[in-house]
Design an enzyme around this catalytic site. Structure first.
Site, PDB file in Angstrom:
ATOM      1  N   GLU A   1       1.060  -1.186  -0.297  1.00  0.00           N
ATOM      2  CA  GLU A   1       0.149  -0.092   0.040  1.00  0.00           C
ATOM      3  C   GLU A   1       0.814   1.725   0.204  1.00  0.00           C
ATOM      4  O   GLU A   1       1.123   2.208   1.219  1.00  0.00           O
ATOM      5  CB  GLU A   1      -1.412  -0.188   1.102  1.00  0.00           C
ATOM      6  CG  GLU A   1      -2.185  -1.144   1.092  1.00  0.00           C
ATOM      7  CD  GLU A   1      -3.847  -0.617   2.008  1.00  0.00           C
ATOM      8  OE1 GLU A   1      -3.212  -0.079   2.971  1.00  0.00           O
ATOM      9  OE2 GLU A   1      -4.141  -2.129   1.747  1.00  0.00           O
TER      10      GLU A   1
ATOM     11  N   GLU B   1      -6.530  -7.956  -0.402  1.00  0.00           N
ATOM     12  CA  GLU B   1      -6.696  -8.000   0.680  1.00  0.00           C
ATOM     13  C   GLU B   1      -8.136  -7.966   0.942  1.00  0.00           C
ATOM     14  O   GLU B   1      -8.864  -7.713   0.426  1.00  0.00           O
ATOM     15  CB  GLU B   1      -5.566  -7.075   1.724  1.00  0.00           C
ATOM     16  CG  GLU B   1      -4.292  -7.640   2.115  1.00  0.00           C
ATOM     17  CD  GLU B   1      -3.993  -6.146   3.040  1.00  0.00           C
ATOM     18  OE1 GLU B   1      -4.637  -5.398   3.018  1.00  0.00           O
ATOM     19  OE2 GLU B   1      -2.693  -6.161   2.676  1.00  0.00           O
TER      20      GLU B   1
HETATM   21  C1  GLA Z   1      -4.112  -2.369   4.949  1.00  0.00           C
HETATM   22  C2  GLA Z   1      -2.263  -3.202   4.327  1.00  0.00           C
HETATM   23  C3  GLA Z   1      -2.579  -4.443   5.710  1.00  0.00           C
HETATM   24  C4  GLA Z   1      -3.347  -4.381   7.054  1.00  0.00           C
HETATM   25  C5  GLA Z   1      -5.410  -3.988   6.748  1.00  0.00           C
HETATM   26  C6  GLA Z   1      -6.144  -3.747   7.796  1.00  0.00           C
HETATM   27  O1  GLA Z   1      -4.978  -2.939   3.863  1.00  0.00           O
HETATM   28  O2  GLA Z   1      -2.078  -3.975   3.801  1.00  0.00           O
HETATM   29  O3  GLA Z   1      -1.455  -4.453   6.388  1.00  0.00           O
HETATM   30  O4  GLA Z   1      -2.940  -3.107   8.328  1.00  0.00           O
HETATM   31  O5  GLA Z   1      -5.065  -3.025   6.202  1.00  0.00           O
HETATM   32  O6  GLA Z   1      -7.279  -4.230   7.590  1.00  0.00           O
END
Ligand code: GLA
Ligand code: ZN
Length: 681
Positions: free
Chosen positions: A157, A312
């Site tokens: 991210e 995710e």
């Molecule tokens: C993001 C991050 C993860 C985690 C999630 C929690 O997407 O990439 O490492 O922190 O949020 O929702």
């Protein structure tokens, strides 16, 4: 002709897995064996590893320890699974920040951060880049050919910006490369306003709370620079990996409504797109939540126009929303398969196993602190895994879309910059979502594209609030309509150029006045408690927020205002231009007006609906999406509502992929889902 694109040819499966951090459990490796057992029970076949593992992999500068990854990759592989291997740059080890403080980010007030948190490195720092390249090269050498590795997850991210002196210098260089002379820059920025003319590039500072923020072109260029610098950083990360393993496929995980980077600029550096989806389920209107999530699935698929990965999602709840509600039984299966319906070749979770400590210990996970398969969430994940196995043949198939909606980051930044209209909330997202909703409610596949994308493959293109257009956009629109395309634009079209200067000679810019056959003279912004009114074919429609006062310059008037001093003036028009048509909606409606006009357009153009439906579309919170390999059509019918929906006609005879047998209609339970297959006609 059959067409499919696989992530890796020797693993043609929909991926099911998630972020896995075995290094947190290194003190008790029996947990690793238990994880392998549980992964099989959860029907998981893939894990993403290494994301925040830098301090485990390089505990001291230049001293690598790959023992945990060696063991985990072999374990996963010998259990039939695969991994997506991450580079660890999303969070750095302490020694790195201590020894090289330049890797730490400086905020907009000029304060350098101390070692802390994550996702907060300087993207310019040569030291950070070098250290990242070093560890990435080591990873590539060691694991590039490991049979478990499917693809590379670059960093985590990417986000934010840094105001350190290295970044400021790089920004000045970026501007110098772009404008060549300070005179060109001053002209492009209209900097004589308030006497803000620059004498040299050395005077330029990044816009921040304590520096220049009144030059709109500069503000936009700063966003462009931070995007470019991040893409360049990613290039740096990818370089050693591809040098060592030329076949490596790379991605980085993107986010919902991410504001600061123009993700379209990542297109060339990623081999496939991936994103992290955390909708606010059960927060009110389920249909809205489902559909806005669908918008982003569509965008990430469109980015490379091929299967993407849901990198995710949470199997139950997150811990960072204001209120962290559990997903209701059934919704997790549906939301997971929603991604697949839109073109994802995976369902992945954050996270496989809940951490014991720190800020995410209460974030949802497949394996809870309780530690067994005997939880509601685990069972639900296993069920999703079973569904994915049943529909495995969908892997690699694409999505055919005849409609595209333009959603454009630069345009959004410019709109927000504009110091006009409704100051605080232009509702750009909501406006784009509202057009997408029309198609979602009617089961019409839809791509999301930038303003200069190739439009030629679409029957219909929608351009909501496209305030910023450049010469290329104008040409793009003109040739698209001239060649027979149907373009539907709204209020605020074509007002500023790429450096945020207003177009002279009347809006919309230049030739667009001919394409649309209109001139937009003024915009009336309504107070939130006011509405306007529009008349069309004897019916009245409410106008919200914006009423543009436009004049026809040859366009046919479809609707007029029926209130206020602009009563009788056109509020929607259509213009025949070349072989195509250009529609213009001059006011913001409440979905009713656009539906009437779009219904007509969709009929006229014969745009494909995935299910038969009437003028108002499918039942509340129901949608339908298709994927295809050219020979087969895979139909997903989804019910996001808490009510069962009975006897939805499918319009054709399909094979039921989940329950077997044939079907011509379907009844869906609350949060129900059905997946069908037929040969293309
Ligand atoms: C993001 C991050 C993860 C985690 C999630 C929690 O997407 O990439 O490492 O922190 O949020 O929702
Ligand atoms: Zn910096």
């Amino acid at each position: 002709m059959k067409r499919r694109i696989y992530l890796k040819d020797d693993f043609r499966k929909l991926l099911h897995g998630g972020d896995y951090n075995p290094e947190q459990w290194i003190a008790d490796k029996s947990i690793w064996d238990e994880d392998m057992r549980l992964m099989k029970l959860a029907h998981c076949n893939e894990m993403t590893v290494g994301i925040f593992s830098w301090s485990a992999l390089e505990p001291k500068e230049g001293e690598y320890d790959f023992s945990f990854l060696d063991e985990i990759l072999d374990k996963i592989y010998s259990n039939g699974g695969r991994v997506i291997l991450a580079t660890p740059s999303g969070a750095r080890p302490h020694w790195l920040a201590d020894k090289y403080p330049e890797v730490l980010r400086v905020d907009g007030n000029g304060v350098r951060q101390h070692f802390s948190a994550r996702h907060n490195h300087c993207f310019t720092s040569p030291v950070y880049r070098q250290k990242v390249q070093n560890i990435n090269a080591e990873l590539a050498k060691r694991y590039g050919k490991h049979p478990a590795v499917l693809a590379w997850h670059i960093s985590n991210e990417y986000g934010g910006e840094c105001y350190c002196s290295l970044c400021q210098q790089a920004f000045r260089k970026f501007l110098k490369d772009k404008y060549k002379t300070i005179d060109n820059l001053n002209k492009a920025y209209w900097s004589s306003f308030w006497s803000h003319t620059y004498d040299s590039f050395d005077q330029i500072e990044a816009p921040s709370p304590i520096t220049e923020r009144s030059i709109h072109g500069l503000n936009i260029d700063w966003f462009r620079f931070t995007t470019a610098q991040t893409v360049d950083f990613m290039k740096c990360e990818v370089e050693p990996i591809k040098a060592i393993c030329p076949d490596a496929k790379v991605t980085t995980n993107m986010m919902f409504e991410h504001y600061g980077y123009d993700y379209y600029k990542f297109r060339d550096i990623i081999d496939f797109a991936s994103w992290d989806s955390y909708p606010l389920w059960h927060s009110g209107n389920q249909e809205l939540t489902a559909q806005t999530t669908a918008f982003w699935h569509d965008l990430y698929r469109s980015l490379k126009d091929k299967p993407f990965l849901l990198m995710e999602s949470t199997p139950s709840l997150v811990n960072w929303h204001e209120y962290n509600k559990l997903k209701r039984p059934g919704l997790d299966n549906l939301a997971s398969i929603q991604a697949v319906a839109h073109g994802s070749d995976s369902v992945q979770y954050f996270q496989w196993r809940k951490s014991r400590g720190s800020v995410e210990k209460f974030h949802g996970a497949v394996v809870d602190h309780e530690g067994t398969e005997n939880t509601r969430v685990f069972r639900s994940v296993a069920k999703t895994g079973e569904i994915l196995e049943k529909i495995e043949e969908i892997t690699g198939t694409g999505v055919d879309a005849e409609v595209a909606i333009i959603y454009d980051w630069e345009n959004m930044w410019a709109l927000d910059n504009s110091q006009g209209f409704a100051q605080k909330n232009k509702k750009y997202y909501q406006t784009c979502y509202s057009y997408h909703r029309y198609f979602w409610k009617r089961g019409i596949n839809c791509n999301i594209i930038d303003r200069n994308a190739d439009l030629s493959k679409y029957k219909l293109v929608i351009a909501p609030m496209l305030y910023m257009v450049d010469e290329q956009t104008i040409k793009n629109f003109e040739s698209y309509v001239k060649g027979g395309g149907t373009l539907y634009a709204t209020y605020a079209l074509g007002m500023v150029n790429e450096t945020d200067l207003c177009y002279l000679g009347g809006f919309p810019a230049g030739k667009l006045k001919d394409v649309f056959g209109i001139w937009n003279e003024e915009i009336d912004t309504l107070y939130p408690n006011q509405t306007g009114e529009v008349a069309c074919n004897g019916k009245k429609y409410t106008a919200y927020d914006y009423c543009e006062i436009i004049h026809s310059r040859g366009a046919k008037v479809l609707a007029t205002y029926s209130q206020d001093f602009y009563k009788g003036e056109p509020s929607a028009t259509v213009n025949e231009y070349g072989l195509g048509k250009a529609y213009y909606q001059a006011f913001r409606d409440g979905d009713d007006f656009k539906s009437v006009i779009l219904n007509r357009i969709v009929d006229e153009l014969g745009i494909c609906k995935n299910l038969p439906c009437g003028e108002d579309g499918l039942p509340f919170a129901v949608s339908a999406h298709t994927r295809t390999d050219g020979e087969n059509i895979y139909l997903f019918v989804e019910n996001y509502s808490e009510q069962a929906v009975e006897n939805i006609a499918l319009g054709e005879v399909y094979e039921d992929m989940l329950n077997g047998g044939q079907a011509e209609s379907v009844t869906l339970a609350p949060y129900g889902l059905a997946i069908f297959k037929r040969k293309t006609n």
